[in-house]
Write an enzyme that holds these catalytic residues in place. Structure first.
Site, mmCIF file in Angstrom:
data_model
loop_
_atom_site.group_PDB
_atom_site.id
_atom_site.type_symbol
_atom_site.label_atom_id
_atom_site.label_comp_id
_atom_site.label_asym_id
_atom_site.label_seq_id
_atom_site.Cartn_x
_atom_site.Cartn_y
_atom_site.Cartn_z
ATOM 1 N N GLU A 119 -0.993 -8.134 5.514
ATOM 2 C CA GLU A 119 -0.742 -8.305 6.959
ATOM 3 C C GLU A 119 -2.026 -8.207 7.779
ATOM 4 O OE1 GLU A 119 -0.309 -5.726 5.207
ATOM 5 O OE2 GLU A 119 -0.735 -3.903 6.339
ATOM 6 N N HIS B 29 -3.349 -4.981 1.690
ATOM 7 C CA HIS B 29 -2.687 -5.200 2.988
ATOM 8 C C HIS B 29 -2.687 -6.679 3.378
ATOM 9 C CE1 HIS B 29 -2.293 -1.010 4.457
ATOM 10 N NE2 HIS B 29 -3.278 -0.798 3.610
ATOM 11 N N CYS C 13 0.826 -1.208 0.000
ATOM 12 C CA CYS C 13 0.000 0.000 0.000
ATOM 13 C C CYS C 13 0.867 1.268 0.000
ATOM 14 C CB CYS C 13 -0.998 -0.052 1.155
ATOM 15 S SG CYS C 13 -2.419 1.014 0.817
HETATM 16 N N1 GLN Z 1 -3.634 6.352 0.628
HETATM 17 C C1 GLN Z 1 -2.462 6.194 1.432
HETATM 18 C C2 GLN Z 1 -1.305 6.995 0.857
HETATM 19 O O1 GLN Z 1 -1.417 7.576 -0.161
HETATM 20 C C3 GLN Z 1 -2.073 4.734 1.520
HETATM 21 C C4 GLN Z 1 -3.109 3.991 2.326
HETATM 22 C C5 GLN Z 1 -2.588 2.772 3.026
HETATM 23 O O2 GLN Z 1 -1.398 2.511 3.126
HETATM 24 N N2 GLN Z 1 -3.521 2.018 3.546
HETATM 25 O O3 GLN Z 1 -0.257 7.037 1.428
#
Ligand code: GLN
Length: 203
Positions: free
Chosen positions: A177, A175, A84
């Site tokens: 995890e 994610h 992410c």
């Molecule tokens: N939208 C977040 C960002 O731009 C990332 C979201 C996340 O890691 N769950 O950093």
């Protein structure tokens, strides 16, 4: 195995737990360090870059001088799992000047692309190398818009890549995890080990 979880910001403890479960499933002893300062990354065999807020993570990595250490880790072809916000920071370009990307994964990303449609959702995802769908949790997730030549797409969702591999790096929009399913951590760190099975933690 010595693993480092980049811990300047984000969901650190969940990743450490996921890694421990995956290592257990392979009978491997794993020491985990949380990395908030420079000087530790070079001791790590594998690294994790969790989700969180990519603007904050990238700024803190640069302030602490951890950014160049992660780049050196990847140049040494050591494994990295970036998820992410971790994927956003690892990318070549996040189309957002507030994010200082590391450029270790040759993809460009659109931050929050899924977030504009739905803040968070879970989807069963077919991932190359896994025999059953993976329960992928997306939270304000980035979409990968372009993928360089050396990048293998492991999974896509609604026409966009959401999991990729490039050399020793596995990066996901979602994610892994946040579920008890350790197969993504196994794919990132123990791919040479016997078959990836869906192992549940022992209660
Ligand atoms: N939208 C977040 C960002 O731009 C990332 C979201 C996340 O890691 N769950 O950093």
């Amino acid at each position: 195995m010595h693993a480092g979880v980049i811990a300047v910001q984000g969901d650190v403890s969940e990743h450490a737990a996921g890694l421990e479960r995956a290592a257990d499933a392979h009978g491997i002893d794993c020491e985990i360090s949380e990395i908030r300062t420079s000087g530790l990354v070079s001791e790590c065999d594998v690294l994790l870059m969790p989700g969180g807020e990519s603007t904050t993570i990238s700024r803190l990595l640069a302030d602490e001088g951890i950014d160049t250490e992660i780049q050196a880790h990847v140049e040494a072809e050591k494994p990295l799992l970036a998820t992410c916000a971790g994927l956003i920071v690892a990318s070549r370009d996040a189309n957002d000047e507030r994010v200082q990307t590391l450029g270790v994964v040759d993809v460009t990303v659109d931050r929050n692309a899924f977030g504009r449609q739905a803040d968070s959702f879970e989807a069963p995802l077919d991932i190359a190398g896994l025999d059953e769908p993976f329960p992928a949790v997306f939270i304000r997730a980035p979409v990968i818009d372009t993928v360089g030549e050396g990048v293998e797409i492991l999974a896509d969702w609604e026409g966009n890549p959401v999991a990729v591999r490039q050399g020793s790096i596995v990066a996901t929009s979602f994610h892994p995890e946040l579920t008890t399913d350790t197969r993504l951590h196994q794919l990132a760190f123990f791919a040479d080990e016997p078959t990836l099975s869906r192992s549940e933690p022992q209660q």
